[in-house]
Design a protein around this motif. Structure first.
Motif, PDB file in Angstrom:
ATOM      1  N   ALA A  12       0.822  -1.213   0.000  1.00 22.50           N
ATOM      2  CA  ALA A  12       0.000   0.000   0.000  1.00 22.50           C
ATOM      3  C   ALA A  12       0.852   1.259   0.000  1.00 22.50           C
ATOM      4  CB  ALA A  12      -0.936  -0.003   1.210  1.00 22.50           C
ATOM      5  N   ASN A  13       1.929   1.274   0.778  1.00 24.57           N
ATOM      6  CA  ASN A  13       2.788   2.450   0.845  1.00 24.57           C
ATOM      7  C   ASN A  13       3.712   2.574  -0.362  1.00 24.57           C
ATOM      8  OD1 ASN A  13       1.972   3.843   3.154  1.00 24.57           O
ATOM      9  ND2 ASN A  13       3.100   2.468   4.502  1.00 24.57           N
ATOM     10  N   PRO A  47      -2.536   6.223  -3.954  1.00 21.23           N
ATOM     11  CA  PRO A  47      -3.350   5.215  -3.279  1.00 21.23           C
ATOM     12  C   PRO A  47      -4.849   5.443  -3.417  1.00 21.23           C
ATOM     13  CG  PRO A  47      -2.289   6.667  -1.696  1.00 21.23           C
ATOM     14  CD  PRO A  47      -1.672   6.966  -3.027  1.00 21.23           C
ATOM     15  N   ASP A  89       2.636   5.752   5.523  1.00 19.23           N
ATOM     16  CA  ASP A  89       1.334   5.897   6.161  1.00 19.23           C
ATOM     17  C   ASP A  89       1.155   4.907   7.306  1.00 19.23           C
ATOM     18  OD1 ASP A  89       0.569   7.959   4.551  1.00 19.23           O
ATOM     19  OD2 ASP A  89      -0.965   6.846   3.437  1.00 19.23           O
ATOM     20  N   MET A 133      -3.927   5.640   6.446  1.00 22.25           N
ATOM     21  CA  MET A 133      -4.481   4.880   5.338  1.00 22.25           C
ATOM     22  C   MET A 133      -5.993   4.757   5.463  1.00 22.25           C
ATOM     23  SD  MET A 133      -3.817   3.487   2.457  1.00 22.25           S
ATOM     24  CE  MET A 133      -2.015   3.403   2.528  1.00 22.25           C
ATOM     25  N   ARG A 184      -7.573   7.734   4.063  1.00 25.59           N
ATOM     26  CA  ARG A 184      -7.550   7.765   2.600  1.00 25.59           C
ATOM     27  C   ARG A 184      -8.709   6.964   1.996  1.00 25.59           C
ATOM     28  NH1 ARG A 184      -2.772   9.717   0.483  1.00 25.59           N
ATOM     29  NH2 ARG A 184      -0.968   9.803   1.892  1.00 25.59           N
TER      30      ARG A 184
END
Length: 316
Positions: A221-222, A227, A277, A282, A285
């Motif tokens: 994810a990072n 994202p 994050d 996250m 987001r």
């Protein structure tokens, strides 16, 4: 690994871009502290810094508690500001016990450091770099066990984004799971295909269609440059009632020797993060997506670097 990434190799910048995300600037997810000097400290003795009028008090420094002394260490990083350094020191600080270019088995290579109890209540605590000591226990295996448990329970159509070489492949039930893995790096995709011969391995999401019962974004994810756009697309691919599992690592710091630091700084530094994050960041987001939070595990001073978010798509 990530569906789109930029990484350093041999001092040059190599860019691999996938058109469904935008490209931003990568950044490290760790930094190190190296030794400066030692101060004697006998067993059972109080902290010698209390009596030192000129004791180091920079937040970019710390003291490592050893058997008969304290070792001043400092970081020269320019990738993390003072607030980030303070936050990492308080939660994710480790002693690098490996002889490698970079530790690749955190369970065996790293020893977690925690604040020395003698620092609590110290009249010179404010502004001091603080003293840290080794903490027993394998926090990495403990936190990873929950993630493996989740993967082990999956069935149906599963999409794994940034699958790498398949570190969780052994947890998937090959009779119950139909796996599609997104992995842009050709060598890692080849290894993954050898481990999961029944899986469909693709280079990017343009080759993915249909709906999935579960979507995994584990330690990738990072690495996503955009994202919000990536997860909006993944939410479209997720069937109503399906689950999305997102797990990644927060930034961490290593106390290491000058030689370890030198080797690390001269290394290739491949596959760096675009951000570091936390679970909280996250989760924010993903707030606009039709997802219901089922489980959240944050990084704490007692945990490893790994955080976890698990969602269910609404509309089942």
């Amino acid at each position: 690994m990530s569906p789109s990434l930029r990484y350093r190799r041999g001092g040059s910048i190599v860019v691999r871009e996938v058109s469904w995300v935008s490209v931003s600037v990568p950044r490290p997810n760790s930094f190190h502290f190296v030794p400066v000097r030692d101060v004697p400290r006998g067993a059972g003795g109080g902290c010698p810094l209390v009596a030192e009028p000129a004791a180091e008090r920079s937040g970019r420094q710390l003291w490592l508690r050893l058997r008969d002394r304290m070792r001043l260490c400092e970081t020269r990083t320019r990738d993390f500001d003072d607030a980030e350094i303070a936050r990492v020191k308080a939660t994710q600080l480790y002693l690098d016990g490996s002889k490698k270019l970079a530790p690749d088995d955190f369970r065996r290579d790293l020893v977690k450091l925690s604040l020395d109890p003698d620092c609590v209540g110290c009249p010179r605590f404010a502004g001091c770099g603080h003293c840290f000591a080794g903490k027993s226990g394998d926090v990495f295996s403990r936190d990873d066990a929950r993630l493996r448990e989740i993967v082990r329970e999956l069935s149906g159509a599963v999409l794994d984004v940034g699958a790498g070489e398949g570190p969780y492949a052994a947890e998937l039930d090959r009779e119950r799971v139909q796996l599609v893995a997104v992995e842009p790096d050709a060598e890692r995709a080849r290894v993954l295909a050898s481990r999961m011969p029944r899986a469909r391995v693709v280079a990017d999401l343009h080759h993915v269609d249909g709906r999935f019962d579960h979507v995994l974004v584990i330690r990738s994810a990072n690495h996503l440059p955009d994202p919000e756009a990536a997860f909006a697309r993944l939410a479209e691919l997720l069937s109503p009632g399906g689950t999305l599992v997102v797990a990644d690592d927060e930034a961490f710091a290593l106390v290491r020797t000058e030689e370890q630091a030198r080797r690390a700084e001269q290394g290739p530094a491949e596959f760096e993060h675009y951000r570091n994050d936390s679970a909280e960041q996250m989760h924010a987001r993903l707030a606009t997506l039709s997802l219901r939070l089922l489980e959240r595990r944050d990084v704490t001073p007692e945990s490893s670097t790994l955080w976890l978010l698990r969602y269910q798509k609404e509309g089942a």
